[in-house]
Every structure is written in structure tokens, then in C-alpha cells.
Design an enzyme around this catalytic site. Structure first.
Site, PDB file in Angstrom:
ATOM      1  N   TRP A 106      41.406  32.485  37.912  1.00 45.60           N
ATOM      2  CA  TRP A 106      42.142  32.866  39.083  1.00 45.60           C
ATOM      3  C   TRP A 106      41.927  31.538  40.003  1.00 45.60           C
ATOM      4  O   TRP A 106      43.121  31.496  40.686  1.00 45.60           O
ATOM      5  CB  TRP A 106      41.606  33.997  39.625  1.00 45.60           C
ATOM      6  CG  TRP A 106      41.639  35.312  38.891  1.00 45.60           C
ATOM      7  CD1 TRP A 106      40.736  36.031  38.437  1.00 45.60           C
ATOM      8  CD2 TRP A 106      42.617  35.933  38.664  1.00 45.60           C
ATOM      9  NE1 TRP A 106      41.312  37.333  37.812  1.00 45.60           N
ATOM     10  CE2 TRP A 106      42.453  37.259  37.740  1.00 45.60           C
ATOM     11  CE3 TRP A 106      44.217  35.465  38.441  1.00 45.60           C
ATOM     12  CZ2 TRP A 106      43.504  37.986  37.018  1.00 45.60           C
ATOM     13  CZ3 TRP A 106      45.172  36.509  37.897  1.00 45.60           C
ATOM     14  CH2 TRP A 106      44.701  37.515  37.373  1.00 45.60           C
ATOM     15  N   ASP A 178      39.636  33.871  48.188  1.00 49.21           N
ATOM     16  CA  ASP A 178      40.159  34.867  47.244  1.00 49.21           C
ATOM     17  C   ASP A 178      39.265  35.855  47.207  1.00 49.21           C
ATOM     18  O   ASP A 178      38.185  35.558  46.242  1.00 49.21           O
ATOM     19  CB  ASP A 178      40.838  34.412  46.195  1.00 49.21           C
ATOM     20  CG  ASP A 178      41.172  35.531  45.280  1.00 49.21           C
ATOM     21  OD1 ASP A 178      41.031  36.587  45.514  1.00 49.21           O
ATOM     22  OD2 ASP A 178      41.791  35.194  43.929  1.00 49.21           O
ATOM     23  N   LYS A 202      40.374  46.530  42.939  1.00 46.26           N
ATOM     24  CA  LYS A 202      39.203  46.393  42.318  1.00 46.26           C
ATOM     25  C   LYS A 202      38.115  46.953  43.219  1.00 46.26           C
ATOM     26  O   LYS A 202      37.490  47.995  42.735  1.00 46.26           O
ATOM     27  CB  LYS A 202      38.689  45.110  42.253  1.00 46.26           C
ATOM     28  CG  LYS A 202      39.582  44.577  40.983  1.00 46.26           C
ATOM     29  CD  LYS A 202      39.825  42.728  40.753  1.00 46.26           C
ATOM     30  CE  LYS A 202      40.739  42.679  39.898  1.00 46.26           C
ATOM     31  NZ  LYS A 202      41.270  41.527  39.689  1.00 46.26           N
TER      32      LYS A 202
HETATM   33  C1  LIG Z   1      42.483  40.463  39.666  1.00 46.37           C
HETATM   34  C2  LIG Z   1      42.403  39.156  40.501  1.00 46.37           C
HETATM   35  C3  LIG Z   1      43.671  38.514  40.924  1.00 46.37           C
HETATM   36  C4  LIG Z   1      44.838  39.214  40.579  1.00 46.37           C
HETATM   37  O1  LIG Z   1      44.946  40.122  41.358  1.00 46.37           O
HETATM   38  P1  LIG Z   1      46.787  40.620  41.191  1.00 46.37           P
HETATM   39  O2  LIG Z   1      46.579  41.762  42.466  1.00 46.37           O
HETATM   40  O3  LIG Z   1      46.913  41.244  39.995  1.00 46.37           O
HETATM   41  O4  LIG Z   1      47.618  39.548  41.533  1.00 46.37           O
HETATM   42  C5  LIG Z   1      43.309  37.302  41.416  1.00 46.37           C
HETATM   43  N1  LIG Z   1      42.099  36.800  42.006  1.00 46.37           N
HETATM   44  C6  LIG Z   1      40.895  37.493  41.603  1.00 46.37           C
HETATM   45  C7  LIG Z   1      39.581  36.948  41.946  1.00 46.37           C
HETATM   46  C8  LIG Z   1      41.096  38.562  40.792  1.00 46.37           C
HETATM   47  O5  LIG Z   1      39.968  39.358  40.452  1.00 46.37           O
END
Ligand SMILES: *Cc1c(COP(=O)(O)O)cnc(C)c1O
Length: 366
Positions: A106, A178, A202
């Protein structure tokens, strides 16, 4: 009804009480002690019953994170991935540059998007020649630009199960984080944060809404020559009612945040995440030739516990027997294989205990 022990990587487990309340409100949403006579899905986002939910979700976010007036809470769409683009689009004016720390898939994705939009450097990268990541960089390995506008990092690497235990020292350069896979499960040094974003699916809700927290000076300095729907400022000025928000997702986000607050907030969740992941790592460390945890100890994630078994056949059997025992979602990411237990906010210690007992029993039969 038999609810399974859900270790899905995202979308993931939600608190049962939140789902039960949603089941009721799906038919008739109450407001100020009376039924409104319609589903929460049928309400206008410009009327009081929805507005109350919306503003409570913002207030809960501020309270749980202890945010002051320097930061603004936004609800956006497009997932965390949209933020990979929106962060540089809003902040990276010509003549400025940002540093990116690459600690996983990511983080790499975020760095790639930034390169399309503006000027960015890679200030740290722990990718192994075989494509895996098993740790975050040491402070001494970072090549930080003191003039960078921000340093972007992924606090928890969802796929490989690594995490920044302590955030790196970036001097006076603020962080953009993030936090999709560990939001609300750890405290955040807000005095150093220009922006934090997290897809809700999540730890704090369903898919469809992204929590974005932006420092006001960054917000004010943001570019105004990009389309308004992509500007943080448009969302901030309208308290995230700039256009129709994902009302159902925000409703469930509010329910989940209420639940987190009732349990004891971020401090409780931080301790609980350590306890839950620690129980699984303890099984791995007790039998490291069988349960092979590849991540270096100081870089271990507390929300995504990754391990391998000695052979792919054993992994396959582990997963199929786990499913029969009511333990689901344990398959590693398609790009990494192996086993991954995602132990997000709403996954209970009870579920973790069932997993730990299952691991011990499986070991005896293998
Ligand atoms: C799951 C995840 C993403 C992607 O998220 P989306 O909402 O599907 O765009 C980005 N960064 C991290 C750290 C993730 O765990």
C-alpha cells in the site's frame, strides 16, 4: 444464528450490538425518542435525523483521538486508495516535494500515485529482493529531506503484517499517515500529523466511507486549482455534507465509534490489540519451526498477524480445518500466501482464544 470467528482482512468484523441496532434502524430510524417512520436509508442527508448521526460521528472521532481545534475531521469516498491521489493533489504545489517511506504494497501504491501528481522522493524502502517486507526501516536508514512538505507512511502494513512501533523522527516535517489497518487501535502524535486517513472497513465500520483528518494550516494552504470535489477544503467547509455522503456507512461508523468509546476508547483498544496479537505471536514463538512468523519482532503488526506453516499442504489443511471450526478469513493475501489473522477492533479476545486453542490442537495432529 451461529456467528463465526471472523478474521477477515477487510471488510471485517463489526460489533454484534452495532449490527443489531442497524437491523432495527433499517426499518424505522428513531430520532429524539420517536420513530421517524422510515428507514435510515430513506432519510435526506439535509434533515435533522441524519444530521444528528453525521455530527455525532465527527464529535466521536474528535473525542476518541483527543483532537483539538487544529485538526478537521472529514468523511470522504473512494477508499484509502483515493487518498493516495488526493493527498498529493491537494498539498504538493509546484516547487514542493514530499518524502515517502515504502514499507509494503500500500505504501508503494501511495508513492506511485504521488509521482504522477508532483515531486516526491523515496526516503526509505525495506522491500526485499523477493518482493517481501519483513520490517520497517531503522531511523538510521532513512534519507529524509528536511525541506520536504510532508513524510508519508503507512502505519500498519496489512499484507505483510509489519508496523511502525514508534513513528520515525522526521524533525520539523509533519507526517501524513495511511492508518487504514490500525486506525483507533493506537494513539497518534497529533502535534506531528498533517493528515491521517483510513478506509473505515477494517477497524471502524463498513466499506464506503474514508475517515480523513487534516491539520487546518494544510487545509488552508491546499491547492484551489483542482476540481472542487477533490478538494479537502470543499468537504471541510461543508462539514462533509458537500455532496450526498454515504449515509449508511457513516451511520455504521458512528455505531462502531460509540462502541469503541463504551469499551474504553483508544487506550483500551491499544492495550487490547497488544493482548490479542500477543496471544497469537506467543504460540508462534513457542514453536517457531512450525508456526513461522517472518516479521522481525520490533516491526510486528498488532492488527495483522502473519505466519507460515512448514509446507503449502499443511497451510491448506490448516485453513480448511479452521473453517470447519468456525474460524474464517485466515488465508494470507493472494500475493503473499500463508496465514494471516486480521485482529481488528471488533475481533474479540474470545475469538482469539478459539484461534490459539485451534493452533495448539492442529500442531498436535500435524
Ligand atoms: C486496505 C488498505 C488500503 C486500501 O483501501 P481501500 O479503501 O480499498 O482503497 C490502503 N491502505 C492500507 C494500509 C490498507 O490496509
Amino acid at each position: 444464528m451461529a456467528r463465526v470467528h471472523n478474521f477477515n482482512a477487510g471488510p471485517a468484523a463489526l460489533p454484534l450490538s452495532v449490527l443489531e441496532e442497524a437491523q432495527r434502524d433499517l426499518l424505522e430510524l428513531p430520532h429524539e425518542g420517536k420513530s421517524t417512520g422510515m428507514s435510515l436509508l430513506e432519510h435526506s442527508h439535509r434533515e435533522a435525523p441524519y444530521e444528528a448521526i453525521h455530527h455525532e460521528a465527527i464529535a466521536l472521532t474528535k473525542r476518541l483521538y483527543g483532537l483539538g481545534d487544529e485538526h478537521t475531521v472529514l468523511f470522504m469516498q473512494g477508499g484509502a486508495r483515493a487518498q493516495f491521489a488526493l493527498v498529493p493533489m491537494n498539498f504538493l504545489k509546484p516547487g514542493t516535494s514530499a518524502d515517502y517511506l515504502v514499507t509494503g504494497t500500500w505504501a508503494e501504491g501511495a508513492a506511485e500515485e504521488a509521482a504522477l501528481v508532483g515531486s516526491r522522493r523515496i526516503a526509505g524502502n525495506t522491500k526485499l529482493p523477493d518482493g517481501r517486507f519483513v520490517r520497517v526501516p531503522k531511523q538510521s536508514e532513512l534519507d529524509l529531506d528536511p525541506k520536504a512538505l510532508y513524510v508519508h507512511l503507512t502505519s500498519n502494513n496489512t499484507l505483510f503484517g509489519t508496523a511502525w512501533g514508534n513513528y520515525p523522527d522526521t524533525g520539523s516535517v509533519p507526517l501524513v499517515i495511511d492508518a487504514t489497518s490500525d486506525v483507533m487501535t493506537r494513539s497518534v502524535p497529533w502535534d506531528r500529523v498533517a493528515c491521517l486517513y483510513a478506509g473505515a472497513q477494517k477497524n471502524i465500520g463498513p466499506s464506503g466511507v474514508t475517515l480523513v483528518i487534516v491539520r487546518k494550516d494544510f487545509l488552508e494552504a491546499g491547492r484551489t486549482d483542482i476540481p472542487s470535489i477533490f478538494r479537502y477544503k470543499s468537504f471541510a467547509d461543508a462539514q462533509s455534507l458537500y455532496n450526498t455522503p454515504p449515509t449508511f456507512s457513516i451511520y455504521l461508523l458512528r455505531g462502531t465509534l460509540r462502541w469503541i468509546e463504551q469499551q474504553g476508547g483508544v487506550a483500551w483498544l491499544e492495550a487490547e490489540s497488544g493482548r490479542k496479537s500477543g496471544a497469537v505471536y506467543a504460540v508462534c514463538d513457542g514453536d517457531p519451526d512450525f508456526f513461522r512468523a517472518p516479521v522481525e519482532k520490533e516491526s510486528r503488526s498488532r492488527t495483522n498477524v502473519v505466519f507460515r506453516l512448514p509446507t503449502p499442504e499443511l497451510e491448506k489443511r490448516f485453513l480448511s480445518e479452521a473453517t470447519k471450526a468456525g474460524l474464517v478469513g485466515l488465508k494470507g493475501h493472494r500475493s503473499t500466501g500463508g496465514i494471516r489473522a486480521s485482529i481488528y477492533a471488533a475481533v474479540s479476545m474470545d475469538s482469539v482464544e478459539v484461534l490459539v486453542d485451534f493452533m495448539a490442537a492442529f500442531r498436535k495432529t500435524a
